[in-house]
Structures are given as C-alpha cells and as structure tokens.
Design a protein around this motif. Structure first.
Motif, PDB file in Angstrom:
ATOM      1  N   PRO A 137       0.800  -1.230   0.000  1.00 57.52           N
ATOM      2  CA  PRO A 137       0.000   0.000   0.000  1.00 57.52           C
ATOM      3  C   PRO A 137       0.836   1.285   0.000  1.00 57.52           C
ATOM      4  CG  PRO A 137      -0.988  -1.591   1.479  1.00 57.52           C
ATOM      5  CD  PRO A 137       0.313  -2.189   1.015  1.00 57.52           C
ATOM      6  N   ALA A 138       1.963   1.281   0.693  1.00 58.68           N
ATOM      7  CA  ALA A 138       2.829   2.468   0.691  1.00 58.68           C
ATOM      8  C   ALA A 138       3.378   2.722  -0.706  1.00 58.68           C
ATOM      9  CB  ALA A 138       3.978   2.299   1.689  1.00 58.68           C
ATOM     10  N   ALA A 139       3.764   1.646  -1.388  1.00 57.12           N
ATOM     11  CA  ALA A 139       4.282   1.782  -2.752  1.00 57.12           C
ATOM     12  C   ALA A 139       3.204   2.304  -3.692  1.00 57.12           C
ATOM     13  CB  ALA A 139       4.814   0.440  -3.248  1.00 57.12           C
ATOM     14  N   ALA A 140       1.991   1.797  -3.553  1.00 57.02           N
ATOM     15  CA  ALA A 140       0.890   2.245  -4.407  1.00 57.02           C
ATOM     16  C   ALA A 140       0.632   3.743  -4.217  1.00 57.02           C
ATOM     17  CB  ALA A 140      -0.369   1.438  -4.101  1.00 57.02           C
ATOM     18  N   HIS A 141       0.693   4.222  -2.985  1.00 52.85           N
ATOM     19  CA  HIS A 141       0.467   5.644  -2.731  1.00 52.85           C
ATOM     20  C   HIS A 141       1.647   6.491  -3.200  1.00 52.85           C
ATOM     21  CE1 HIS A 141      -2.924   4.313  -0.203  1.00 52.85           C
ATOM     22  NE2 HIS A 141      -3.394   5.518  -0.490  1.00 52.85           N
ATOM     23  N   LEU A 142       2.835   5.926  -3.204  1.00 56.79           N
ATOM     24  CA  LEU A 142       3.977   6.653  -3.762  1.00 56.79           C
ATOM     25  C   LEU A 142       3.832   6.790  -5.277  1.00 56.79           C
ATOM     26  CD1 LEU A 142       6.887   5.201  -1.611  1.00 56.79           C
ATOM     27  CD2 LEU A 142       6.064   7.563  -1.642  1.00 56.79           C
ATOM     28  N   HIS A 143       3.258   5.794  -5.916  1.00 58.78           N
ATOM     29  CA  HIS A 143       2.978   5.922  -7.349  1.00 58.78           C
ATOM     30  C   HIS A 143       1.908   6.990  -7.593  1.00 58.78           C
ATOM     31  CE1 HIS A 143       5.422   2.964  -9.383  1.00 58.78           C
ATOM     32  NE2 HIS A 143       5.100   2.044  -8.500  1.00 58.78           N
ATOM     33  N   LEU A 144       0.926   7.067  -6.689  1.00 56.77           N
ATOM     34  CA  LEU A 144      -0.089   8.115  -6.805  1.00 56.77           C
ATOM     35  C   LEU A 144       0.560   9.494  -6.641  1.00 56.77           C
ATOM     36  CD1 LEU A 144      -3.035   9.006  -7.057  1.00 56.77           C
ATOM     37  CD2 LEU A 144      -3.286   8.626  -4.591  1.00 56.77           C
ATOM     38  N   ALA A 145       1.464   9.596  -5.678  1.00 59.97           N
ATOM     39  CA  ALA A 145       2.192  10.857  -5.493  1.00 59.97           C
ATOM     40  C   ALA A 145       3.018  11.189  -6.737  1.00 59.97           C
ATOM     41  CB  ALA A 145       3.103  10.760  -4.263  1.00 59.97           C
ATOM     42  N   ARG A 146       3.596  10.165  -7.348  1.00 58.83           N
ATOM     43  CA  ARG A 146       4.413  10.366  -8.561  1.00 58.83           C
ATOM     44  C   ARG A 146       3.576  10.963  -9.688  1.00 58.83           C
ATOM     45  NH1 ARG A 146       4.566   7.356 -13.027  1.00 58.83           N
ATOM     46  NH2 ARG A 146       3.525   5.568 -12.040  1.00 58.83           N
ATOM     47  N   THR A 147       2.422  10.387  -9.953  1.00 57.76           N
ATOM     48  CA  THR A 147       1.607  10.871 -11.065  1.00 57.76           C
ATOM     49  C   THR A 147       1.016  12.245 -10.762  1.00 57.76           C
ATOM     50  OG1 THR A 147      -0.311   9.626 -10.232  1.00 57.76           O
ATOM     51  CG2 THR A 147       1.064   8.552 -11.889  1.00 57.76           C
ATOM     52  N   THR A 148       0.726  12.514  -9.492  1.00 62.04           N
ATOM     53  CA  THR A 148       0.218  13.835  -9.126  1.00 62.04           C
ATOM     54  C   THR A 148       1.313  14.887  -9.261  1.00 62.04           C
ATOM     55  OG1 THR A 148      -1.226  12.711  -7.527  1.00 62.04           O
ATOM     56  CG2 THR A 148      -1.118  15.098  -7.406  1.00 62.04           C
ATOM     57  N   ALA A 149       2.544  14.504  -8.920  1.00 63.75           N
ATOM     58  CA  ALA A 149       3.676  15.423  -9.090  1.00 63.75           C
ATOM     59  C   ALA A 149       3.885  15.742 -10.565  1.00 63.75           C
ATOM     60  CB  ALA A 149       4.946  14.821  -8.495  1.00 63.75           C
ATOM     61  N   ARG A 150       3.705  14.747 -11.424  1.00 61.19           N
ATOM     62  CA  ARG A 150       3.822  14.984 -12.866  1.00 61.19           C
ATOM     63  C   ARG A 150       2.749  15.969 -13.340  1.00 61.19           C
ATOM     64  NH1 ARG A 150       8.758  14.183 -14.651  1.00 61.19           N
ATOM     65  NH2 ARG A 150       9.434  12.017 -14.684  1.00 61.19           N
ATOM     66  N   ARG A 151       1.567  15.846 -12.780  1.00 62.36           N
ATOM     67  CA  ARG A 151       0.495  16.776 -13.164  1.00 62.36           C
ATOM     68  C   ARG A 151       0.842  18.197 -12.706  1.00 62.36           C
ATOM     69  NH1 ARG A 151      -4.566  17.326 -10.469  1.00 62.36           N
ATOM     70  NH2 ARG A 151      -4.257  15.284  -9.511  1.00 62.36           N
ATOM     71  N   ALA A 152       1.356  18.326 -11.494  1.00 60.40           N
ATOM     72  CA  ALA A 152       1.778  19.645 -11.004  1.00 60.40           C
ATOM     73  C   ALA A 152       2.874  20.222 -11.895  1.00 60.40           C
ATOM     74  CB  ALA A 152       2.275  19.523  -9.565  1.00 60.40           C
ATOM     75  N   GLU A 153       3.758  19.357 -12.356  1.00 56.41           N
ATOM     76  CA  GLU A 153       4.831  19.800 -13.255  1.00 56.41           C
ATOM     77  C   GLU A 153       4.263  20.309 -14.578  1.00 56.41           C
ATOM     78  OE1 GLU A 153       8.742  17.954 -15.580  1.00 56.41           O
ATOM     79  OE2 GLU A 153       7.487  16.658 -14.331  1.00 56.41           O
ATOM     80  N   ARG A 154       3.295  19.574 -15.137  1.00 56.60           N
ATOM     81  CA  ARG A 154       2.703  19.991 -16.411  1.00 56.60           C
ATOM     82  C   ARG A 154       1.995  21.332 -16.258  1.00 56.60           C
ATOM     83  NH1 ARG A 154       1.322  14.453 -16.423  1.00 56.60           N
ATOM     84  NH2 ARG A 154      -0.835  14.921 -15.841  1.00 56.60           N
ATOM     85  N   ILE A 155       1.281  21.501 -15.153  1.00 55.30           N
ATOM     86  CA  ILE A 155       0.563  22.760 -14.927  1.00 55.30           C
ATOM     87  C   ILE A 155       1.548  23.912 -14.771  1.00 55.30           C
ATOM     88  CG2 ILE A 155      -0.900  23.986 -13.261  1.00 55.30           C
ATOM     89  CD1 ILE A 155      -2.191  21.193 -12.674  1.00 55.30           C
TER      90      ILE A 155
END
Length: 202
Positions: A137-155
């Motif tokens: 579960p920790a790894a899955a949430h780190l992947h969620l953080a990863r994709t959200t960080a990518r979205r913040a980067e795109r914005i």
C-alpha cells in the motif's frame, strides 16, 4: 482565530504577496495540485510509520533501518513541498524583494533527491520491463504521489514560460516524480514484494 475567513466565498483567493486571483488561476491550480501530491505522500508516510512499529520491523534491525531511512526522506519532501507551494503562490515579477526572498527555492533540494535516487537504485534489481502502480500500500500511494507530481509539473510549465517559477523549483518538480518511482520500488523491495510488471496482451 477562526479557520474560515469567508474571503473566498466569491471564488477568489489570496496569493502569498496579497494579490487576489480567481481560484481557477493557473498558479492556484499548480500549488493546489502540489497539495494533493503531499496528501498522497502523507498516506504513504502514515502506512510506513505503522510498519516501523510492526513485528516485521522489530524482528529485523535491517528492515527497521531501511523503513526509517525511507520515511525520513519522504518527510523531508513533505516539508520541501510546503516551501515549493509558497514559491508557486508568489508571482516572481509582481512581488517585492522581501516576499521573493522568503519564497526562494534552492537547488540544494533537487541535489538531495538525486543523491537518494542513486542510493536507492543501487539497492534494487535492474528494471527490465514497465511496471504498474501497486504492490505494498505504501508503494501504491507513492505511485499516486508520482503521477500527481507529474500533473503539477505539467501545470507549472506555463508559469515557467512566463518566468514565473525559478528554475530550481521546476527542476525539483521534475526530479521528485523520479524519486517517487524509485521509492515505490524500494518500498516493495523492503517488504519482499515483487514489482507489478506489465504484460502485453498477445
């Protein structure tokens, strides 16, 4: 002091320099997305904190050290996200020098991430295929953080083009998603869980 101010009831909010903007302003969207990322990271930290107190950690000094190291790195990033949020909330071309000085973002944070990425990667088996978000579960949430960080980067890209974000801040946004990818793999590695590999439909 009351939590609510009612100042945002008409769809506007204040930036760090006091300027009022619409809540759908790209700058607000950027630091709001960063807040989402930090929330996902907070879940991963909570899960790992529980694991530090678990029988698995208490029976293995090595596992305990690895968990604590990862957890400390993630907490460091949470604090840097607050620094970065203040930076994103401050128009660089419309703020006074005092406000700019308070919200500068240094390259040191990205250098630290690169050091950790290299260290964690050395402890992992080579990656031979694409992997899917999942595992512990920790790894899955780190992947969620990863994709959200990518979205913040795109914005934030639009702000970069207007010279409204310092280079060091944008570099950190780019690097932190790389870190989350490696950290997610490392979390699975600590718990002896294999990465979820992608299989092409034949």
């Amino acid at each position: 002091m009351k939590l609510y101010t009612k100042s945002g009831d008409r769809g506007t909010t204040s930036l760090f320099n006091g300027e009022r903007v619409s809540k759908d302003n790209i700058r607000v969207t950027a630091y709001g997305t960063l807040d989402e990322c930090n929330s996902a990271l907070g879940v991963a930290c909570s899960i790992l904190s529980q694991e530090v107190r678990s029988p698995l950690a208490s029976t293995s000094k090595h596992n305990l050290e690895r968990l604590e190291t990862l957890l400390n790195q993630l907490k460091y990033i949470q604090h840097r996200f607050f620094d970065l949020g203040a930076h994103l909330a401050t128009p660089r071309v419309r703020s006074d020098e005092s406000t700019l000085d308070k919200t500068r973002f240094e390259m040191e944070a990205s250098n630290q991430l690169e050091e950790w990425i290299d260290e964690l990667q050395e402890r992992l088996p080579p990656l031979t295929t694409f992997i899917l978000p999942g595992g512990h579960p920790a790894a899955a949430h780190l992947h969620l953080a990863r994709t959200t960080a990518r979205r913040a980067e795109r914005i934030s890209t639009a702000l970069i083009e207007e010279e409204e974000v310092e280079d060091a801040a944008y570099v950190f946004l780019n690097r932190v998603s790389d870190y989350f990818f490696v950290a997610a793999r490392y979390a699975n590695h600590i718990f002896n869980i294999e990465d979820v590999t992608w299989h092409k439909l034949s």
